[in-house]
Every structure is written in C-alpha cells, then in structure tokens.
Write a protein that holds these residues in place. Sequence first.
Motif, PDB file in Angstrom:
ATOM      1  N   ALA A   1       0.941  -1.589   0.200  1.00  0.00           N
ATOM      2  CA  ALA A   1       0.087   0.032  -0.210  1.00  0.00           C
ATOM      3  C   ALA A   1       0.980   1.486   0.264  1.00  0.00           C
ATOM      4  CB  ALA A   1      -0.887   0.368   0.581  1.00  0.00           C
TER       5      ALA A   1
ATOM      6  N   VAL B   1      -5.038   0.420  -8.145  1.00  0.00           N
ATOM      7  CA  VAL B   1      -4.499  -0.990  -7.819  1.00  0.00           C
ATOM      8  C   VAL B   1      -4.673  -2.580  -8.284  1.00  0.00           C
ATOM      9  CG1 VAL B   1      -2.675  -1.510  -5.995  1.00  0.00           C
ATOM     10  CG2 VAL B   1      -3.985   0.568  -5.751  1.00  0.00           C
TER      11      VAL B   1
ATOM     12  N   VAL C   1      -3.999  -0.824   1.593  1.00  0.00           N
ATOM     13  CA  VAL C   1      -5.071   0.002   0.582  1.00  0.00           C
ATOM     14  C   VAL C   1      -5.738   0.540  -0.099  1.00  0.00           C
ATOM     15  CG1 VAL C   1      -5.104   0.313  -2.198  1.00  0.00           C
ATOM     16  CG2 VAL C   1      -3.355  -2.158  -1.112  1.00  0.00           C
TER      17      VAL C   1
ATOM     18  N   ILE D   1      -9.182  -0.933  -6.441  1.00  0.00           N
ATOM     19  CA  ILE D   1      -8.401  -1.830  -6.644  1.00  0.00           C
ATOM     20  C   ILE D   1      -8.782  -3.232  -7.334  1.00  0.00           C
ATOM     21  CG2 ILE D   1      -7.630  -3.395  -4.204  1.00  0.00           C
ATOM     22  CD1 ILE D   1      -8.593  -1.048  -2.530  1.00  0.00           C
TER      23      ILE D   1
END
Length: 291
Positions: free
Chosen positions: A93, A104, A129, A138
Amino acid sequence: MANTAGRATDRPPWLTLPVPEEPALNRMKALLDQGRLHTVCESADCPNIGECFGNKTCTFMILGSHCTRNCRFCAVPHGSPAAVDPNEPQLLAATARQLGLQHVVITSVTRDDLADGGAGQFAAAIGAVRAQLPKAGIEVLIPDFKGSMPALEIVLQANPDILNHNIETVPRLYPVVRPQAGYSRSLALITRTSQAGILPKSGLMLGLGEKIAEAVAVMKDLHQCGCKMLTLGQYLSPSPAHLPVKEYIHPDVFTELAQTAQKIGFRQVNAGPLVRSSYHAGYSLAELIQA
C-alpha cells in the motif's frame, strides 16, 4: 505459421515491441525492492513491462515469488514457497501511494500449501490500500483456492472493485494447460463473485490450439456466470520447456472476437495480441463506468 510438429514459427511483426527504457525499468525495480515486493510483470515475463514500468504502473504479486503449481504456460517460478510476510500488505500500500496509483492491481502466486490459499493476505492487502489510497480502484487477480468457497468469501468480504480470475483456455485443453485446475471450478468462482455484487472479470489466452468456436463457447459460459469484463490475448511461450505456441492469432481475429464478446453481452472487452489480464486495467474500469 505452423510447422509439422505443431509449433508456430516466424513470430509475426505485430508482436514486435520497442526495447524498454532501462532507466525507467531500474527506477521501478529499485522502488519495488525497497518494499521487498514482487510483480507479475517481471515474474511472468510480461511483454508490456516497458510500457507499464515507464508509466509507473505495475501488477503487485503477493505471497512470495514461487508458485506451488507448475502450469506449463506460465513463467512464474515453481518451487518451495516463502513464509507469508505479515508486513507485505502495508508495504504494498505504501508503494502504491508513492507511485500515485489511481488503480491498484494485486495478484499472487498460487499457494495451495496455505489453509486459506492466501485469501487472508489478499484481504489484508485490499484493506491496507483502502486505508492509504481511499479513492483508488482495487482489482485483484486471484487463484482458484482449490475451489474453497470460504476462502473466496474472505476476499469478497474485503470488497475489491473488481475480482479477476482467468479461465485461461478452453475446457478441452485443461488437462494439458491447467492440469491442477478445473473449468467448472473456475466458473463457480466467477458465479459466486457476481452473486456477491463484486464486478467479475476473466481472460483467455489464444494460440494454444483452441478453435474459434471453442473460445466463443467459453465466452458464453463466462457471461452466463455473470462475468462483465473480458481480456483476450496471444499466448507466448516463455521458454522451450513450456507449452509451444500453436498459432499466432492475427489482430483482425482479436477485433472480431471482441465484437462477438460485446454482442454476447460483456460490458467491457480488451482484446489484442499483447493484451494481458491487467493491461490498461484502470482504463478498462473507467471505460466500463462511462459506458
């Protein structure tokens, strides 16, 4: 472009890429090394590493560098896995924040040695994250957890924006390409993801000897399971010890397959010889949202 041994020859010009800029590669590698992090970009010999590292993007690979499975299409090393690093989620992260990532992507080696297959580490990485980059998308690219639905639930409850699980190839080729996996097992995982309200994504490699009709049948199966996003790319053999390329698929065929996928009902399709599971992942999500 195939010889009598059934191995494709004469790599076509559309698979030629410029040499990556070494300074950009070195900067990314140095940053990743600081966090003791791995990427599938490096481990799987991704042809797009120069572009992605040059743009300061990558696909993080958690749970070590060695896989407990030994699929004959994959360049990720097989061997004894490392101990799970409890600091890895926070390090990942922090690196994602340092890179300024807006999307991400997290994948892993397959860890059949772990009771939960590594699901807990995925959940921890998603949480880390979220805490450090609350506005970032994500996406997780997960293994099949040997069909364990409780393990899958651990990841689903962490609430990623996208859950990707690659079907990889057509059912007929599973005994050769994915002998430790199961076609119906992967479809069940995608079905449960859709039922949980998480956006499912999957992908196919082409050029392993599948027929177009077989690939289309897989696309229909995926869509029936609730899969909304699809990637289609050319299989490239990492070494002579891996499965050979049976055919180099022309870019026009990828375009036609993308059009077929859209007609089937996929909301977002990324298809082309150099497309990989996480290639332009952030753009793909933005495209889906805007559609």
